[in-house]
Design a protein around this motif. Structure first.
Motif, PDB file in Angstrom:
ATOM      1  N   CYS A 173     -74.888 -72.605  68.774  1.00  0.00           N
ATOM      2  CA  CYS A 173     -75.961 -71.955  68.006  1.00  0.00           C
ATOM      3  C   CYS A 173     -77.227 -71.765  68.821  1.00  0.00           C
ATOM      4  O   CYS A 173     -78.084 -70.956  68.440  1.00  0.00           O
ATOM      5  CB  CYS A 173     -76.291 -72.783  66.758  1.00  0.00           C
ATOM      6  SG  CYS A 173     -74.939 -72.902  65.562  1.00  0.00           S
ATOM      7  N   GLY A 190     -75.747 -70.392  61.202  1.00  0.00           N
ATOM      8  CA  GLY A 190     -75.870 -71.531  62.104  1.00  0.00           C
ATOM      9  C   GLY A 190     -77.071 -71.416  63.024  1.00  0.00           C
ATOM     10  O   GLY A 190     -77.758 -72.402  63.300  1.00  0.00           O
ATOM     11  N   GLU A 191     -77.346 -70.207  63.506  1.00  0.00           N
ATOM     12  CA  GLU A 191     -78.499 -70.006  64.376  1.00  0.00           C
ATOM     13  C   GLU A 191     -79.808 -70.205  63.620  1.00  0.00           C
ATOM     14  O   GLU A 191     -80.775 -70.743  64.169  1.00  0.00           O
ATOM     15  CB  GLU A 191     -78.441 -68.605  64.991  1.00  0.00           C
ATOM     16  CG  GLU A 191     -77.298 -68.425  65.967  1.00  0.00           C
ATOM     17  CD  GLU A 191     -77.146 -66.990  66.425  1.00  0.00           C
ATOM     18  OE1 GLU A 191     -76.459 -66.748  67.438  1.00  0.00           O
ATOM     19  OE2 GLU A 191     -77.711 -66.100  65.754  1.00  0.00           O
TER      20      GLU A 191
END
Length: 467
Positions: A180, A306-307
């Protein structure tokens, strides 16, 4: 049938001769079985014109005015020329199961959307009201903002826990964190990128929360939540100027309505005193929030869930490491001071931080999992929610000017939720309604003409068309 030219050439009296039919099927009548003898042996099947209409059958039905006749009806073949077949019980069962499954999915989506709206609105109302309660015993807005922002560190652990539960892919936390971290670049996160990318967003995040808390010390929760909804108009103006987004007249009108509501809110108690300062602080919070969102879209683009979790956790670490010095400076300069750590209302602080974390999770995760418009509607519903709490618990009496300003701001917020193609969608919807009305009118005329011909047939008169 005998043509008109052959009749005139022969000089004989004109007569009408019907060609033999293999089978004549009228709507509502039983179709002859294969074993029954045809009335005209050796006759061929009726001819079909270019528009798919049986000449003999349709003309007989048109002349006699048979009940229930529809022009272009064919008893033997459909319009595409395929043989008509009755649906089997298996096909009916599969169709019912598909329709039932579709209805179930739609109902689940609707219920899920309503649940998201309710959770977003409730968490934001709870956050605002707990802040008001905390100020009764602990009036240090920057410390409250700093303490609540530190809880953003929990974003990535919560995301990783849900990722492990919902997917079969097994990755260690370090592997997932590195995956990520590509949001910062191909080389991952370095110390330079950590400070360069995180510092501007952390500062804007802290300013937004701090100004919002300062406004709550001057105004009621209803006024502050209504003024904060103006951030949607500021996001549109900044996106139009900075990101060169599409110009929309209706959103310009919404922005003007938001500004009008702000001016009316400031004018409610006169352009002086705590009311004017509170309005300025709330508008400042909405402005920094809009700038944060526009910069996030410009530099980070459309990041994955997720990032986003990784980035917010990184902001939490930056807030814990670097923003702590500001809180210490305010403490030693006696701007925000308290007796001891044990005297702090940790119950209110932890409850406030938890509600704020839930709200931020719902906002960022809900945009990915559901429709973004639901998140916006949930934020808007916090205005009547706070108004209900203020009236029932705090016995706040709103003036007419404040109510009008709040309604104008909320109406502008709703106009900003219109999609970019709302005008063409509206025109297509109106055209569809007009087509349906014209079709219903045409069906009514057809039914009235059929009943008229039927009454003429009952009276012994037959209307024969000229062509």
């Amino acid at each position: 049938m005998i043509s008109a030219e052959s009749v005139l050439e022969s000089g004989e009296q004109p007569c009408i001769r019907l060609e033999p039919l293999k089978s004549t099927h009228l709507p509502g009548k039983a179709t002859p079985t294969a074993g029954s003898r045809s009335v005209f042996p050796g006759s061929s099947s009726p001819k079909v014109t270019a528009n798919g209409v049986h000449d003999i059958e349709d003309r007989i039905l048109r002349i006699t005015g048979y009940y229930g006749y529809n022009p272009g009806y064919s008893s033997h073949r459909r319009e595409d020329g395929s043989e008509s077949q009755a649906e089997t019980p298996g096909s009916e069962t599969s169709g019912e199961s598909r329709s039932y499954q579709t209805c179930t999915n739609t109902a689940l989506k609707v219920l899920g959307g309503l649940l998201v709206v309710l959770c977003v609105s409730s968490s934001w109302v709870g956050t605002t009201q707990v802040v008001k309660l905390t100020f009764q015993s602990f009036s240090c807005p920057f410390f409250i903002s700093w303490f609540s922002s530190n809880w953003n560190i929990l974003f990535f652990p919560i995301y990783y826990s849900l990722h492990v539960v919902t997917t079969r892919e097994k990755q260690t936390p370090i592997q997932k964190f590195r995956e990520c971290s590509k949001l910062f670049g191909e080389d991952g996160m370095t110390l330079k990128l950590f400070v360069k990318r995180t510092a501007p967003f952390s500062i804007l995040w802290t300013l937004t929360n701090y100004l919002y808390l300062l406004a709550l010390k001057k105004l009621t929760a209803t006024d502050v939540s209504a003024l904060y909804c103006c951030h949607k108009a500021f996001v549109f103006l900044l996106s139009w100027i900075v990101l060169k987004d599409r110009f929309m007249g209706v959103r310009i009108v919404a922005a003007i309505m938001a500004i009008t509501g702000i001016v009316m809110m400031a004018y409610a108690d006169g352009f002086h005193g705590d009311s004017f300062v509170g309005v300025a602080l709330a508008v400042g919070s909405a402005s920094t929030s809009a700038l944060y969102k526009v910069l996030f879209k410009m530099f980070l683009g459309s990041a994955s869930l997720g990032e986003v979790a990784h980035f917010l956790s990184t902001m939490g670490f930056f807030n814990l490491i670097f923003i702590s010095c500001v809180s210490l400076i305010l403490y030693f300069t006696a701007v925000e001071q308290w007796d001891s750590l044990s005297s702090l209302p940790w119950g209110y602080l932890c409850g406030l931080a938890g509600l704020w974390l839930v709200f931020n999770i719902l906002v960022h995760v809900g945009v990915v999992l559901t429709y973004p418009i639901l998140i916006s509607i949930g934020t808007l519903l916090s205005v009547p929610g706070n108004a209900a709490v203020d009236v029932l618990k705090h016995e706040v009496i709103f003036s007419v000017v404040r109510l009008a300003a709040t309604c104008i701001i909320c109406l502008g917020f709703l106009l900003l939720l219109l999609p970019e193609e709302w005008d063409s969608v509206t025109l297509r919807f109106l055209a569809t309604i007009a087509d349906k009305k014209s079709e219903e009118h045409g069906e009514e005329l057809t039914e009235s003409s059929v009943h008229t011909r039927s009454r003429s047939r009952a009276n012994g008169t037959v209307s024969i068309p000229l062509a």
